[in-house]
Design a protein around this motif. Structure first.
Motif, PDB file in Angstrom:
ATOM      1  N   TRP A 143     -23.352   3.217 -41.897  1.00 53.31           N
ATOM      2  CA  TRP A 143     -23.716   2.399 -43.043  1.00 53.31           C
ATOM      3  C   TRP A 143     -25.211   2.153 -43.126  1.00 53.31           C
ATOM      4  O   TRP A 143     -25.756   2.046 -44.210  1.00 53.31           O
ATOM      5  N   THR A 144     -25.861   2.010 -41.979  1.00 56.56           N
ATOM      6  CA  THR A 144     -27.270   1.634 -42.025  1.00 56.56           C
ATOM      7  C   THR A 144     -28.223   2.803 -41.782  1.00 56.56           C
ATOM      8  O   THR A 144     -29.379   2.736 -42.153  1.00 56.56           O
ATOM      9  N   PHE A 176     -16.581  -0.104 -28.065  1.00 60.20           N
ATOM     10  CA  PHE A 176     -16.014  -0.042 -29.410  1.00 60.20           C
ATOM     11  C   PHE A 176     -16.739   1.014 -30.242  1.00 60.20           C
ATOM     12  O   PHE A 176     -17.526   0.726 -31.139  1.00 60.20           O
ATOM     13  N   GLY A 198     -15.831   2.915 -32.600  1.00 63.96           N
ATOM     14  CA  GLY A 198     -15.652   2.883 -34.056  1.00 63.96           C
ATOM     15  C   GLY A 198     -16.601   1.920 -34.724  1.00 63.96           C
ATOM     16  O   GLY A 198     -17.176   2.211 -35.774  1.00 63.96           O
ATOM     17  N   SER A 199     -16.782   0.751 -34.130  1.00 69.21           N
ATOM     18  CA  SER A 199     -17.669  -0.254 -34.734  1.00 69.21           C
ATOM     19  C   SER A 199     -19.109   0.234 -34.751  1.00 69.21           C
ATOM     20  O   SER A 199     -19.812   0.104 -35.759  1.00 69.21           O
ATOM     21  N   SER A 237     -21.461 -12.301 -41.805  1.00 66.37           N
ATOM     22  CA  SER A 237     -20.778 -11.042 -41.542  1.00 66.37           C
ATOM     23  C   SER A 237     -20.153 -10.482 -42.817  1.00 66.37           C
ATOM     24  O   SER A 237     -20.268  -9.288 -43.099  1.00 66.37           O
ATOM     25  N   TYR A 293     -15.299  -6.477 -39.348  1.00 63.70           N
ATOM     26  CA  TYR A 293     -15.593  -5.678 -40.523  1.00 63.70           C
ATOM     27  C   TYR A 293     -14.389  -4.819 -40.912  1.00 63.70           C
ATOM     28  O   TYR A 293     -14.180  -4.535 -42.092  1.00 63.70           O
ATOM     29  N   GLU A 329     -13.289   8.654 -33.645  1.00 66.83           N
ATOM     30  CA  GLU A 329     -14.075   7.576 -34.239  1.00 66.83           C
ATOM     31  C   GLU A 329     -15.545   7.915 -34.402  1.00 66.83           C
ATOM     32  O   GLU A 329     -16.302   7.108 -34.909  1.00 66.83           O
ATOM     33  N   GLY A 357     -11.845  -0.338 -25.967  1.00 68.97           N
ATOM     34  CA  GLY A 357     -11.546  -1.595 -26.640  1.00 68.97           C
ATOM     35  C   GLY A 357     -10.124  -1.563 -27.163  1.00 68.97           C
ATOM     36  O   GLY A 357      -9.467  -2.589 -27.306  1.00 68.97           O
ATOM     37  N   GLU A 358      -9.645  -0.362 -27.469  1.00 71.32           N
ATOM     38  CA  GLU A 358      -8.333  -0.208 -28.094  1.00 71.32           C
ATOM     39  C   GLU A 358      -7.285   0.368 -27.147  1.00 71.32           C
ATOM     40  O   GLU A 358      -6.108   0.045 -27.250  1.00 71.32           O
ATOM     41  N   ASN A 385     -14.416 -14.146 -37.041  1.00 71.50           N
ATOM     42  CA  ASN A 385     -14.860 -13.003 -36.235  1.00 71.50           C
ATOM     43  C   ASN A 385     -14.232 -12.902 -34.862  1.00 71.50           C
ATOM     44  O   ASN A 385     -14.133 -11.813 -34.301  1.00 71.50           O
ATOM     45  N   ASN A 389     -12.121 -12.484 -31.554  1.00 67.42           N
ATOM     46  CA  ASN A 389     -11.010 -11.567 -31.328  1.00 67.42           C
ATOM     47  C   ASN A 389      -9.653 -12.247 -31.303  1.00 67.42           C
ATOM     48  O   ASN A 389      -8.657 -11.616 -31.643  1.00 67.42           O
ATOM     49  N   LEU A 405     -23.347  -3.691 -47.353  1.00 68.55           N
ATOM     50  CA  LEU A 405     -23.359  -2.319 -46.879  1.00 68.55           C
ATOM     51  C   LEU A 405     -22.404  -1.436 -47.673  1.00 68.55           C
ATOM     52  O   LEU A 405     -22.709  -0.290 -47.971  1.00 68.55           O
ATOM     53  N   ASP A 452     -20.805 -11.639 -34.181  1.00 72.36           N
ATOM     54  CA  ASP A 452     -20.726 -10.454 -35.023  1.00 72.36           C
ATOM     55  C   ASP A 452     -21.316  -9.257 -34.287  1.00 72.36           C
ATOM     56  O   ASP A 452     -22.540  -9.161 -34.124  1.00 72.36           O
ATOM     57  N   PRO A 453     -20.469  -8.317 -33.847  1.00 67.90           N
ATOM     58  CA  PRO A 453     -20.984  -7.185 -33.074  1.00 67.90           C
ATOM     59  C   PRO A 453     -22.002  -6.341 -33.836  1.00 67.90           C
ATOM     60  O   PRO A 453     -22.882  -5.728 -33.221  1.00 67.90           O
ATOM     61  N   TYR A 454     -21.898  -6.316 -35.170  1.00 65.84           N
ATOM     62  CA  TYR A 454     -22.828  -5.510 -35.941  1.00 65.84           C
ATOM     63  C   TYR A 454     -24.230  -6.095 -35.897  1.00 65.84           C
ATOM     64  O   TYR A 454     -25.219  -5.369 -35.951  1.00 65.84           O
ATOM     65  N   GLN A 474     -10.762  -5.653 -32.698  1.00 70.67           N
ATOM     66  CA  GLN A 474     -11.702  -6.755 -32.431  1.00 70.67           C
ATOM     67  C   GLN A 474     -12.927  -6.671 -33.326  1.00 70.67           C
ATOM     68  O   GLN A 474     -13.985  -7.178 -32.989  1.00 70.67           O
ATOM     69  N   ASP A 475     -12.812  -5.988 -34.461  1.00 74.50           N
ATOM     70  CA  ASP A 475     -13.949  -5.761 -35.340  1.00 74.50           C
ATOM     71  C   ASP A 475     -13.714  -6.452 -36.675  1.00 74.50           C
ATOM     72  O   ASP A 475     -12.901  -5.986 -37.477  1.00 74.50           O
ATOM     73  N   ASN A 513     -19.446   2.917 -37.369  1.00 74.18           N
ATOM     74  CA  ASN A 513     -19.505   2.292 -38.691  1.00 74.18           C
ATOM     75  C   ASN A 513     -20.900   1.776 -38.986  1.00 74.18           C
ATOM     76  O   ASN A 513     -21.485   2.043 -40.037  1.00 74.18           O
ATOM     77  N   ASN A 537     -17.222  -5.960 -28.614  1.00 74.82           N
ATOM     78  CA  ASN A 537     -17.037  -6.759 -29.830  1.00 74.82           C
ATOM     79  C   ASN A 537     -16.632  -8.199 -29.594  1.00 74.82           C
ATOM     80  O   ASN A 537     -16.879  -9.063 -30.439  1.00 74.82           O
ATOM     81  N   GLU A 538     -15.968  -8.448 -28.467  1.00 72.90           N
ATOM     82  CA  GLU A 538     -15.376  -9.776 -28.300  1.00 72.90           C
ATOM     83  C   GLU A 538     -16.445 -10.865 -28.178  1.00 72.90           C
ATOM     84  O   GLU A 538     -17.477 -10.675 -27.538  1.00 72.90           O
TER      85      GLU A 538
END
Lengths: 392, 372
Positions: free
Chosen positions: A364-365, A354, A356-357, B357, B335, A70, A54-55, B321, B323, B364, A333-335, B332-333, A360, A321-322
């Motif tokens: 967190w969860t 992604f 990192g996402s 979001s 958060y 990540e 992604g990056e 949100n 991108n 969280l 929202d990718p999460y 692209q995140d 994360n 994520n996009e």
């Protein structure tokens, strides 16, 4: 003293004089002196699909290093071959979309058209270039809407180079290589000794010490999943290695490249009964597990349930994520998408662009149990977990 | 028992016989104010920019109700006016981008060109339609890459209706209305008794009991921020209401619509000192706080520091949100963007199109202390 060090090296270098590349030994500075942080096995696997692409452009050293940074559990790659039989990390059988081959005028006459899985594809094919030639190219970011600043900076890497990235990581990082387009590779590349593409893949893995069944002690030291869309390749190598294998499953309209079987066939209970002797799991395209209409997810199929009933893991691909890739239920929202797949559908691993996402979200969860806390710290942690549920 | 409530109701309805719409009383079924969960004030505010418009067409009742469901602290809106002086919730002065006006052949001859903030704009303007006519239109999703399935389903709502959504919520939800384009509105619409747009705006708030300075008991029961790009409007209403006000700041190239001042002027120390007695904070466009080059962030300016040193809150706009709105550092995140603005820059509230979001992120990373 130097001589005694040199001697084994000279000896080994003589042995490997024929190999396309010398064995890449661990750098002394990264020697196994400290105990590496173990692979986590208590929550679904974070699988860095082509690295953190992604990056950073896919399947480059930088993309894999970023993924490890990540927090990925496994770095994933696709294995293809060069003209001279060197195994490389590259997704497409053509170089057009993700390299600057178009700007290399010296290769302009290498354009070809081949039949790949029943389709005529025109482009610059990896197996029409020697490794030396491939190494002159530079990778570019596939998607226009992702960061373009690294275009032209990084070369294609070999399978061996990929393996050293995992080996040299500061913690235990698994690898997830794909035996990609084996039918095509075996058609166009011949190895000495009558060896096939699949033989060379396993050979390379063994050279770097990979082996051991899923969750065995040996496996936990060097975690590995071997994936492929071609079931016969996986069956074939099951005689060569006990490393866990995963059968990838394409879209509902695509027959398998080696056995010409339909999606319906290879996802039937009968087939699972058969294939589960050889694989620990399946890797379907996520939109076949939960079909989509007008960019909304519909009711899930029973694929995951049935796979789980056969003790088969499910590692769907690919999470991005996009918003172009997120269905409307997820509010861009990718999460939310991760939450749905991990908590509602209940998959066992996720191929994500992604890293990192996803990391994360999982941290967190569903943070990993921290074994370094003192009893007092543990008590206060328990207290803070219980407090929200205490009656007012 | 019904009679007790009937009489005052009857009286009031006679009083307001002339009004375009009757006051919207809190539904008896919702009248459990004593047990309503209060507004959180221990972490930056989640401001539902035009409601949850990432999912539903902006400034519609469902968009606001979704935002409340998703955990917004404040629902935000823009107040404009209809031809007959009814205050409505709508962002653009024209109806072209967010309604199905184009499908209404009966209004085809209402297209006009007006000068708005120094630029000539052509379209169907809210000030050329009565409320009755506006109510025949259906709102549509502004961005083609967002969910289009609700297009044409929901009407434009009035300021009154918006307030009742907040008051009828199952927990305390604040409102964040903007005195939008006051110069233009006052040019095009005249109210009885020489009242101005700003007067009618405050009148409506008073009708529903909004009062009290920031963090006062009254304010905590019915939280509110009044926002505007026009400083003179905020100064003007400061003598009419002690509700907290926020001064919005546009991009670096745009002049203020009422005083023709530049960005540099209105963000200078001198100006912040001047405006501080009237407002609780500022609401800048986020890309002016941290400038951007080639879709990458540059060094943050000192705007937040200078605002905070004057005890001025900072509520930047707008977080989205998708991108194409996220700078490359954020992978692209969305958060990661929230993380940056809340933890690195340290703002006090965020206008977001994606209430859910932001709420997720805050729950969280900075869950509220549970009440014992």
């Amino acid at each position: 003293m130097i001589l005694t060090r040199c001697l084994p090296l000279i000896w080994l270098s003589l042995l490997t004089v024929c190999a396309a590349g010398r064995t890449l030994h661990p750098l002394p500075v990264k020697g196994p002196k400290t105990v590496k942080l173990q692979l986590q096995t208590s929550r679904p696997y974070n699988i860095a699909h082509r690295g953190s692409n992604g990056e950073i452009p896919e399947e480059t050293t930088a993309a894999y290093l970023k993924a490890i940074e990540e927090g990925t559990d496994f770095i994933e790659t696709d294995i293809l071959s060069s003209k001279d039989g060197v195994l490389i990390c590259f997704h497409d059988c053509i170089l057009d979309e993700t390299t600057n081959v178009a700007s290399h005028k010296e290769f302009a006459d290498r354009k070809r058209t081949y039949d790949v899985q029943g389709f005529n594809i025109t482009g610059f094919f990896t197996f029409d270039f020697t490794l030396k030639e491939l190494k002159q190219l530079r990778i570019k970011q596939r998607y226009a809407f992702r960061d373009q600043q690294y275009n032209g900076m990084y070369p294609i890497i070999t399978f061996e180079e990929f393996l050293t990235i995992a080996r040299d990581a500061p913690r235990v990082v698994g690898i997830y290589p794909e035996i990609k387009n084996p039918v095509l590779m075996n058609q166009h590349v011949k190895w000495p000794g009558g060896k096939k593409f699949e033989d060379k893949v396993v050979e390379t893995l063994k050279k770097y010490g990979y082996g051991g069944s899923y969750l065995s002690k040996k496996w936990l030291k060097k975690p590995l999943f071997i994936q492929s869309f071609a079931p016969t390749s996986l069956v074939y190598i099951s005689n060569l290695t006990d490393s866990p294998k995963v059968l990838l499953i394409d879209d509902v309209t695509m027959p398998t490249q080696d056995t010409n079987q339909t999606y319906a066939e290879i996802t039937s209970d009968a087939y699972f009964e058969y294939i589960k002797q050889y694989v620990v799991g399946i890797g379907p395209w996520k939109d076949t597990i939960v079909p989509v209409n007008n960019n909304y997810v519909l009711a899930p199929t029973d694929l995951v349930k049935r796979a789980h009933a056969h003790n088969l893991q499910v590692h769907p691909y690919t999470y991005r994520n996009e918003h172009e890739f997120l269905h409307y239920n997820f509010s861009q929202d990718p999460y939310k998408e991760y939450d749905y797949w991990i908590n509602e559908i209940g998959v066992d691993g996720l191929f994500t662009d992604f890293t990192g996402s996803l990391h994360n979200f999982q941290e967190w969860t569903s943070p990993l149990p921290d074994t370094s806390k003192s009893p007092r710290q543990l008590l206060s942690q328990i207290a803070s977990l219980v407090l929200p549920y205490a009656k007012a | 028992m019904g009679f007790k409530y009937f009489l005052p109701l009857l009286l009031l309805s006679l009083l307001v016989a002339n009004c375009a719409s009757r006051p919207l009383y809190r539904l008896p079924s919702e009248a459990k104010h004593a047990t309503k969960k209060p507004l959180q004030t221990s972490r930056p505010y989640n401001l539902a920019h035009r409601g949850s418009n990432g999912e539903l067409p902006e400034e519609t009742a469902p968009a606001y109700m979704r935002a409340i469901e998703e955990g917004a602290d404040f629902i935000e809106t823009d107040i404009l006016s209809s031809k007959d002086g009814v205050l409505i919730c709508h962002h653009d002065v024209n109806l072209d981008d967010t309604t199905d006006i184009a499908d209404h052949k009966e209004f085809a001859d209402r297209k006009r060109t007006y000068e708005v903030q120094g630029m000539n704009m052509t379209g169907f303007f809210t000030v050329d339609f009565t409320l009755k006519e506006l109510k025949t239109l259906g709102a549509k999703q502004r961005y083609p890459f967002r969910d289009q399935q609700y297009n044409g389903k929901f009407p434009i709502i009035t300021f009154d209706e918006y307030i009742s959504i907040a008051l009828d919520a199952p927990r305390v939800v604040g409102i964040y209305p903007e005195i939008k384009n006051p110069v233009f509105i006052n040019q095009q619409v005249k109210w009885a008794d020489g009242k101005k747009f700003e007067d009618k705006f405050v009148e409506t708030l008073e009708k529903y009991g909004y009062k009290g300075s920031y963090m006062s008991e009254d304010w905590l029961k019915q939280p509110i921020f009044i926002q505007s790009f026009a400083a003179t409007s905020l100064v003007y209403i400061s003598s009419m209401t002690d509700s907290p006000k926020l001064f919005l700041i546009d991009d670096v190239t745009i002049l203020t619509e009422d005083t023709n001042k530049t960005y540099a002027e209105i963000t200078s120390d001198a100006y912040l000192d001047y405006i501080k007695p009237y407002v609780i904070g500022i609401g800048p466009w986020k890309d002016t706080i941290v400038p951007v080059n080639n879709n990458r962030l540059m060094t943050p300016t000192d705007l937040v520091a200078r605002a905070h040193s004057r005890n001025l809150q900072v509520h930047p706009y707008t977080y989205r949100n998708e991108n194409q709105f996220l700078h490359l550092e954020f992978n692209q995140d969305p958060y990661l963007e929230y993380d940056y603005w809340l933890n690195k820059i340290g703002v006090d509230g965020l206008f977001t199109d994606f209430t859910g979001s932001l709420h997720n992120y805050q729950e969280l990373k900075s869950p509220l202390p549970q009440q014992q």
